[in-house]
Design a protein around this motif. Structure first.
Motif, PDB file in Angstrom:
ATOM      1  N   GLN A  32       0.560  -0.963   0.099  1.00 37.30           N
ATOM      2  CA  GLN A  32      -0.155   0.097   0.584  1.00 37.30           C
ATOM      3  C   GLN A  32       0.557   1.118   0.287  1.00 37.30           C
ATOM      4  O   GLN A  32       1.790   0.927   0.578  1.00 37.30           O
ATOM      5  CB  GLN A  32      -1.101   0.140   1.215  1.00 37.30           C
ATOM      6  N   VAL A  45     -10.167  -0.443   2.737  1.00 39.89           N
ATOM      7  CA  VAL A  45     -10.305  -0.217   0.888  1.00 39.89           C
ATOM      8  C   VAL A  45      -9.748  -2.116   0.779  1.00 39.89           C
ATOM      9  O   VAL A  45     -10.647  -2.676  -0.224  1.00 39.89           O
ATOM     10  CB  VAL A  45      -9.857   1.050   0.663  1.00 39.89           C
ATOM     11  N   LEU A  46      -8.412  -1.953   1.531  1.00 44.22           N
ATOM     12  CA  LEU A  46      -7.905  -3.690   0.371  1.00 44.22           C
ATOM     13  C   LEU A  46      -8.648  -4.677   0.940  1.00 44.22           C
ATOM     14  O   LEU A  46      -8.528  -5.880   0.610  1.00 44.22           O
ATOM     15  CB  LEU A  46      -6.522  -3.490   1.489  1.00 44.22           C
ATOM     16  N   ALA A  48     -11.617  -5.148   1.932  1.00 44.98           N
ATOM     17  CA  ALA A  48     -13.021  -4.684   1.298  1.00 44.98           C
ATOM     18  C   ALA A  48     -13.385  -5.894  -0.011  1.00 44.98           C
ATOM     19  O   ALA A  48     -13.821  -6.439  -0.231  1.00 44.98           O
ATOM     20  CB  ALA A  48     -13.692  -3.230   1.201  1.00 44.98           C
ATOM     21  N   ALA A  49     -12.267  -5.148  -0.384  1.00 41.03           N
ATOM     22  CA  ALA A  49     -12.188  -5.670  -2.259  1.00 41.03           C
ATOM     23  C   ALA A  49     -11.918  -7.054  -2.008  1.00 41.03           C
ATOM     24  O   ALA A  49     -12.472  -7.720  -2.828  1.00 41.03           O
ATOM     25  CB  ALA A  49     -10.476  -5.329  -3.312  1.00 41.03           C
ATOM     26  N   LYS A  50     -10.714  -8.113  -1.147  1.00 39.66           N
ATOM     27  CA  LYS A  50     -10.528  -8.873  -0.809  1.00 39.66           C
ATOM     28  C   LYS A  50     -11.440  -9.596  -0.144  1.00 39.66           C
ATOM     29  O   LYS A  50     -12.148 -10.836  -1.203  1.00 39.66           O
ATOM     30  CB  LYS A  50      -9.200  -9.216   0.493  1.00 39.66           C
ATOM     31  N   ARG A  52     -14.689  -9.019  -1.196  1.00 36.69           N
ATOM     32  CA  ARG A  52     -15.367  -8.871  -2.005  1.00 36.69           C
ATOM     33  C   ARG A  52     -16.725  -8.114  -1.581  1.00 36.69           C
ATOM     34  O   ARG A  52     -17.864  -8.889  -2.185  1.00 36.69           O
ATOM     35  CB  ARG A  52     -15.513 -10.084  -3.321  1.00 36.69           C
ATOM     36  N   SER A  54     -19.056  -4.858  -0.125  1.00 39.57           N
ATOM     37  CA  SER A  54     -18.969  -2.895  -0.129  1.00 39.57           C
ATOM     38  C   SER A  54     -17.776  -2.848   1.093  1.00 39.57           C
ATOM     39  O   SER A  54     -17.905  -3.066   1.984  1.00 39.57           O
ATOM     40  CB  SER A  54     -19.791  -2.402  -0.117  1.00 39.57           C
ATOM     41  N   HIS A  55     -17.720  -1.228   0.580  1.00 41.14           N
ATOM     42  CA  HIS A  55     -16.785  -0.958   1.775  1.00 41.14           C
ATOM     43  C   HIS A  55     -16.925  -0.884   2.955  1.00 41.14           C
ATOM     44  O   HIS A  55     -17.164  -1.081   4.115  1.00 41.14           O
ATOM     45  CB  HIS A  55     -16.278   0.831   1.219  1.00 41.14           C
TER      46      HIS A  55
END
Length: 100
Positions: A32, A45-46, A48-50, A52, A54-55
């Motif tokens: 990061q 944010v990372l 949430a992405a992992k 899959r 929403s934030h």
């Protein structure tokens, strides 16, 4: 005896995934810009992405983990980074072992 909010925090497969990923952040997250994965923690944010999701959904999971003391949140600029609280996790493990 463990507080109910700690037991509830551990009752979610998603939250257990997050705790597992945060145990070895370099193995599960890309580098990061604003903060070291190990020293500072992982950006929400990372996470949430992992997951899959929403934030806001990830933030709710992270809020529950923070409230239970299993992770610590640290604000840097506009980001919030999350890191396991190993001392608290060890206490919870001891309490679980003695309960059974």
């Amino acid at each position: 005896m463990l507080p109910v909010h700690v037991v509830k925090a551990l009752a979610s497969e998603r939250r257990l995934q997050i705790l597992g990923w945060l145990k070895e952040p370099r193995a599960h997250f890309p580098p990061q810009v604003d903060g070291d994965l190990v020293r500072d923690g992982v950006c929400g944010v990372l996470i949430a992405a992992k997951l899959r999701v929403s934030h806001p959904t990830a933030s709710e999971h992270l809020k529950i983990l923070s409230h239970s003391g299993l992770v610590r949140a640290k604000r840097t600029k506009q980001w919030t980074f999350y890191k396991r609280d190993e001392k608290r996790i060890a206490e919870v493990k001891r309490a679980l072992r003695s309960a059974f």
